[in-house]
Write a protein that holds these residues in place. Structure first.
Motif, PDB file in Angstrom:
ATOM      1  N   ASP A 166       0.832  -1.308   0.038  1.00  0.00           N
ATOM      2  CA  ASP A 166      -0.107  -0.105  -0.003  1.00  0.00           C
ATOM      3  C   ASP A 166       0.932   1.237  -0.117  1.00  0.00           C
ATOM      4  O   ASP A 166       0.572   2.255  -0.575  1.00  0.00           O
ATOM      5  CB  ASP A 166      -0.914   0.071   1.116  1.00  0.00           C
ATOM      6  CG  ASP A 166      -1.958  -1.076   1.237  1.00  0.00           C
ATOM      7  OD1 ASP A 166      -2.252  -1.598  -0.017  1.00  0.00           O
ATOM      8  OD2 ASP A 166      -2.564  -1.469   2.256  1.00  0.00           O
ATOM      9  N   ASP A 167       1.958   1.277   0.674  1.00  0.00           N
ATOM     10  CA  ASP A 167       2.793   2.249   0.850  1.00  0.00           C
ATOM     11  C   ASP A 167       3.524   2.666  -0.264  1.00  0.00           C
ATOM     12  O   ASP A 167       3.557   3.682  -0.834  1.00  0.00           O
ATOM     13  CB  ASP A 167       4.020   2.184   2.044  1.00  0.00           C
ATOM     14  CG  ASP A 167       4.634   3.206   2.016  1.00  0.00           C
ATOM     15  OD1 ASP A 167       4.041   4.380   2.737  1.00  0.00           O
ATOM     16  OD2 ASP A 167       5.885   3.563   1.809  1.00  0.00           O
ATOM     17  N   ALA A 168       3.832   1.565  -0.891  1.00  0.00           N
ATOM     18  CA  ALA A 168       4.600   1.565  -2.444  1.00  0.00           C
ATOM     19  C   ALA A 168       3.579   2.443  -3.494  1.00  0.00           C
ATOM     20  O   ALA A 168       3.975   3.360  -4.030  1.00  0.00           O
ATOM     21  CB  ALA A 168       5.091   0.388  -2.992  1.00  0.00           C
ATOM     22  N   LEU A 169       2.426   1.788  -3.402  1.00  0.00           N
ATOM     23  CA  LEU A 169       1.544   2.517  -4.598  1.00  0.00           C
ATOM     24  C   LEU A 169       0.967   3.786  -4.266  1.00  0.00           C
ATOM     25  O   LEU A 169       1.302   4.955  -4.892  1.00  0.00           O
ATOM     26  CB  LEU A 169      -0.021   1.773  -4.463  1.00  0.00           C
ATOM     27  CG  LEU A 169       0.066   0.255  -5.144  1.00  0.00           C
ATOM     28  CD1 LEU A 169      -1.076  -0.782  -4.640  1.00  0.00           C
ATOM     29  CD2 LEU A 169       0.574   0.271  -6.375  1.00  0.00           C
ATOM     30  N   ALA A 170       1.018   4.279  -2.863  1.00  0.00           N
ATOM     31  CA  ALA A 170       0.959   5.713  -2.273  1.00  0.00           C
ATOM     32  C   ALA A 170       1.983   6.412  -2.796  1.00  0.00           C
ATOM     33  O   ALA A 170       1.698   7.654  -3.340  1.00  0.00           O
ATOM     34  CB  ALA A 170       0.542   5.519  -0.680  1.00  0.00           C
ATOM     35  N   THR A 171       3.059   6.075  -2.452  1.00  0.00           N
ATOM     36  CA  THR A 171       4.326   6.762  -2.946  1.00  0.00           C
ATOM     37  C   THR A 171       4.562   6.944  -4.528  1.00  0.00           C
ATOM     38  O   THR A 171       4.816   8.226  -4.949  1.00  0.00           O
ATOM     39  CB  THR A 171       5.673   5.881  -2.526  1.00  0.00           C
ATOM     40  OG1 THR A 171       5.509   5.726  -1.146  1.00  0.00           O
ATOM     41  CG2 THR A 171       6.741   6.861  -2.993  1.00  0.00           C
ATOM     42  N   LEU A 172       3.975   6.001  -5.477  1.00  0.00           N
ATOM     43  CA  LEU A 172       4.201   6.243  -6.758  1.00  0.00           C
ATOM     44  C   LEU A 172       3.114   7.437  -7.099  1.00  0.00           C
ATOM     45  O   LEU A 172       3.114   8.178  -7.947  1.00  0.00           O
ATOM     46  CB  LEU A 172       3.621   5.024  -7.505  1.00  0.00           C
ATOM     47  CG  LEU A 172       4.650   3.896  -7.293  1.00  0.00           C
ATOM     48  CD1 LEU A 172       4.245   2.722  -7.999  1.00  0.00           C
ATOM     49  CD2 LEU A 172       5.878   4.234  -8.364  1.00  0.00           C
ATOM     50  N   GLN A 173       1.785   7.502  -6.295  1.00  0.00           N
ATOM     51  CA  GLN A 173       0.998   8.305  -6.578  1.00  0.00           C
ATOM     52  C   GLN A 173       1.310   9.884  -6.156  1.00  0.00           C
ATOM     53  O   GLN A 173       1.274  10.949  -6.829  1.00  0.00           O
ATOM     54  CB  GLN A 173      -0.374   8.167  -5.537  1.00  0.00           C
ATOM     55  CG  GLN A 173      -1.613   8.503  -6.577  1.00  0.00           C
ATOM     56  CD  GLN A 173      -2.758   7.752  -5.754  1.00  0.00           C
ATOM     57  OE1 GLN A 173      -2.730   6.761  -5.204  1.00  0.00           O
ATOM     58  NE2 GLN A 173      -3.991   8.286  -6.055  1.00  0.00           N
TER      59      GLN A 173
ATOM     60  N   ALA B 279      -1.400   8.776 -11.441  1.00  0.00           N
ATOM     61  CA  ALA B 279      -2.325   9.516 -11.172  1.00  0.00           C
ATOM     62  C   ALA B 279      -3.265   8.946 -10.370  1.00  0.00           C
ATOM     63  O   ALA B 279      -3.771   9.290  -9.068  1.00  0.00           O
ATOM     64  CB  ALA B 279      -3.317  10.020 -12.266  1.00  0.00           C
ATOM     65  N   SER B 280      -3.243   7.470 -10.403  1.00  0.00           N
ATOM     66  CA  SER B 280      -4.184   6.390  -9.723  1.00  0.00           C
ATOM     67  C   SER B 280      -3.691   5.042  -9.824  1.00  0.00           C
ATOM     68  O   SER B 280      -3.101   4.796 -10.779  1.00  0.00           O
ATOM     69  CB  SER B 280      -5.829   6.466 -10.055  1.00  0.00           C
ATOM     70  OG  SER B 280      -6.125   5.212 -10.174  1.00  0.00           O
ATOM     71  N   PRO B 281      -3.669   4.486  -8.637  1.00  0.00           N
ATOM     72  CA  PRO B 281      -3.318   2.779  -8.763  1.00  0.00           C
ATOM     73  C   PRO B 281      -3.737   2.205  -9.864  1.00  0.00           C
ATOM     74  O   PRO B 281      -3.381   1.148 -10.361  1.00  0.00           O
ATOM     75  CB  PRO B 281      -3.392   2.285  -7.624  1.00  0.00           C
ATOM     76  CG  PRO B 281      -3.660   3.498  -6.584  1.00  0.00           C
ATOM     77  CD  PRO B 281      -4.256   4.609  -7.239  1.00  0.00           C
ATOM     78  N   ASP B 282      -5.049   2.400 -10.504  1.00  0.00           N
ATOM     79  CA  ASP B 282      -5.859   1.839 -11.637  1.00  0.00           C
ATOM     80  C   ASP B 282      -4.992   1.996 -12.806  1.00  0.00           C
ATOM     81  O   ASP B 282      -5.204   1.060 -13.934  1.00  0.00           O
ATOM     82  CB  ASP B 282      -7.092   2.542 -11.495  1.00  0.00           C
ATOM     83  CG  ASP B 282      -8.088   2.159 -10.673  1.00  0.00           C
ATOM     84  OD1 ASP B 282      -7.877   1.510  -9.782  1.00  0.00           O
ATOM     85  OD2 ASP B 282      -9.230   2.600 -10.496  1.00  0.00           O
ATOM     86  N   GLU B 283      -4.215   2.880 -12.924  1.00  0.00           N
ATOM     87  CA  GLU B 283      -3.294   3.040 -14.027  1.00  0.00           C
ATOM     88  C   GLU B 283      -2.257   2.022 -14.203  1.00  0.00           C
ATOM     89  O   GLU B 283      -1.726   1.523 -15.335  1.00  0.00           O
ATOM     90  CB  GLU B 283      -2.380   4.156 -13.996  1.00  0.00           C
ATOM     91  CG  GLU B 283      -3.233   5.592 -14.240  1.00  0.00           C
ATOM     92  CD  GLU B 283      -2.341   6.691 -14.318  1.00  0.00           C
ATOM     93  OE1 GLU B 283      -1.288   6.784 -14.414  1.00  0.00           O
ATOM     94  OE2 GLU B 283      -2.945   7.935 -13.932  1.00  0.00           O
ATOM     95  N   ILE B 284      -2.027   1.106 -13.170  1.00  0.00           N
ATOM     96  CA  ILE B 284      -1.175   0.009 -13.139  1.00  0.00           C
ATOM     97  C   ILE B 284      -1.989  -1.324 -13.854  1.00  0.00           C
ATOM     98  O   ILE B 284      -2.875  -1.724 -13.386  1.00  0.00           O
ATOM     99  CB  ILE B 284      -0.506  -0.520 -11.893  1.00  0.00           C
ATOM    100  CG1 ILE B 284       0.233   0.816 -11.296  1.00  0.00           C
ATOM    101  CG2 ILE B 284       0.284  -1.790 -11.981  1.00  0.00           C
ATOM    102  CD1 ILE B 284       0.788   0.656  -9.951  1.00  0.00           C
ATOM    103  N   GLU B 285      -1.642  -1.496 -15.113  1.00  0.00           N
ATOM    104  CA  GLU B 285      -2.654  -2.657 -15.819  1.00  0.00           C
ATOM    105  C   GLU B 285      -2.280  -4.025 -15.349  1.00  0.00           C
ATOM    106  O   GLU B 285      -2.966  -4.886 -15.438  1.00  0.00           O
ATOM    107  CB  GLU B 285      -2.611  -2.478 -17.311  1.00  0.00           C
ATOM    108  CG  GLU B 285      -3.313  -1.291 -17.690  1.00  0.00           C
ATOM    109  CD  GLU B 285      -3.139  -1.368 -19.342  1.00  0.00           C
ATOM    110  OE1 GLU B 285      -3.528  -2.219 -19.831  1.00  0.00           O
ATOM    111  OE2 GLU B 285      -2.725  -0.313 -19.733  1.00  0.00           O
TER     112      GLU B 285
END
Ligand code: ADP
Length: 391
Positions: A44-51, A57-63
């Motif tokens: 969760d922290d890695a996804l928040a950091t990327l954002q 712009a959103s984790p949904d961009e990671i396909e």
């Protein structure tokens, strides 16, 4: 396509985010965590950091998320990572205890964290799925074979990359294409001469693989990562008769045997110095005989497997060195090639010494086989395979 490659250890999580398209790909972000106790929170922290860093712009961009899974019970290849994959990993958790549980858990965590992303597992065993029964069967009772005991092989992502890249570097484009598309199309016939490679992945853990026309024909690694070459702290080849003898004579339990063979053996076991080759080299230079012996045993084993695969391949077009030791240790490469002129393997000492962890051809003009150094890039292999699988 944005693809996250997740590298999961029992107490670590590293990731690289790739942007992939038909022409290739690039890393757009990377990061990692050590001493992890809760994988869910660091994911969760890695996804928040990327954002937060504006990478997405959103984790949904990671396909898609790619996992370099090690060993599945009754499952291999490049597959959608679902419950069947988790079951296969857990079915062999006892054989690869450092690797399988973190990946099974990681797949579960990513399914929750990125519910829209496609999860893809590329098993390290996948590259060996076309090896012959004669090469992967052990001479054991049927009841043992029925529970899945056979040679599987590991480092598949690394050796497959060598199959692709060595063909390209030797102007064998057709073979390179076959190797690239192997998990989609399977082995293909090659027009013209066969292309024969022996790939030496020499790192913390090491293996040698024979490759014909982009497809593995065999490898030094066996049922578990405790096989083949001496590993950093894990035993390589060992006569099975040694285990009952050690248990009875030293009065140690099976659990203790397992601990010693997986943590106190290999280069560390022989040298008594370290599991890192740099420390062993230093100790050997200052006269430590056991450190020297561990180096000698490593070189001996590498040459043993190169010889085995050269014979099976009926010759050699390229000998390749990759991974931490293979890319960085010129002296070891020179020793591996020592005295092999009669087999068409002639290293150029100056080119070998000048090579520093970069792609290079270190063979002399007199060498019939090309001698190549190719840096490993397992994350890129993952991203490519995930991209190929999904497109
Ligand atoms: P892993 O299998 O853990 O991914 P690597 O492929 O990074 O490991 O390889 C680690 C090994 O490579 C270690 O034994 C390390 O000593 C060795 N290594 C790394 N750099 C050098 C170097 N410059 N000279 C000799 N050995 C090296």
């Amino acid at each position: 396509m944005l693809i996250l490659v997740a590298n999961l250890g029992s107490t670590s999580f590293k990731y690289r985010l790739f942007r992939m398209d038909e022409s290739g790909g690039e890393v757009v972000a990377k990061g990692g965590y050590e001493r992890v106790t809760d994988h869910a929170s660091v994911i969760d922290d890695a996804l928040a950091t990327l954002q937060r860093d504006g990478v997405i712009a959103s984790p949904d961009e990671i396909e898609a998320v790619g996992f370099k899974t090690v060993l599945g019970k009754d499952l291999s290849g490049c597959v959608i990572a679902d419950q069947q994959t988790i079951d296969a990993l857990e079915g062999f958790a006892a054989v690869a205890p450092a690797h399988n549980p973190p990946y099974a858990n990681g797949i579960r965590q990513f399914a929750k964290a990125l519910p829209k992303a496609k999860l893809v597992a590329l098993f390290e065993t996948a590259f060996y799925q076309w090896t012959s029964p004669a090469s992967y069967n052990y001479a054991i009772p049927k009841s043992w074979r029925d529970i899945g005991i056979r040679r599987y092989g590991f480092h598949g992502a690394s050796h497959k990359f060598i199959a692709e890249r060595s063909a390209e570097m030797c102007e064998r484009e057709e073979v390179g294409q076959i190797a690239r598309r192997l998990y989609l199309d399977g082995p293909q016939t090659v027009s013209g001469k066969p292309f024969r490679v022996v790939s030496c992945h020499l790192g913390g853990s090491s293996s040698v693989t024979g490759i014909l026309n982009g497809v593995a024909i065999g490898t030094s690694m066996g049922f578990s990562p405790q096989s083949g070459l001496p590993q950093n702290n894990r035993v390589g080849e060992l006569d099975s008769g040694a285990i009952p003898y050690a248990m009875r004579t030293l009065g140690i339990s099976l659990d203790e045997v397992e601990r010693q063979l997986t943590k106190e053996s290999g280069l560390l076991g022989i040298s008594g110095v370290s599991n890192d080759l740099r420390d062993i080299l230093q100790a050997a230079e200052s006269g430590n005989a056991d450190a020297q012996l561990s180096l000698d045993a490593l070189v001996h084993s590498i040459r043993h497997w190169i010889g085995a695969f050269m014979l099976e391949l009926g010759g050699l077009d390229a000998l390749v060195f990759t991974a931490g030791i293979g890319e960085n240790n010129a002296a070891l490469r020179e020793r591996v090639c020592d005295g092999l002129e009669g087999f068409g393997i002639v290293i150029d000492p100056a080119k070998n010494d000048a090579c520093r962890a970069a792609e290079a051809d270190i063979g002399s003009a007199a060498s019939a086989a090309r001698i190549l150094v190719i840096p490993a890039n397992e994350e890129l292999v993952l991203a490519r395979e995930v991209f190929r699988k999904l497109s």
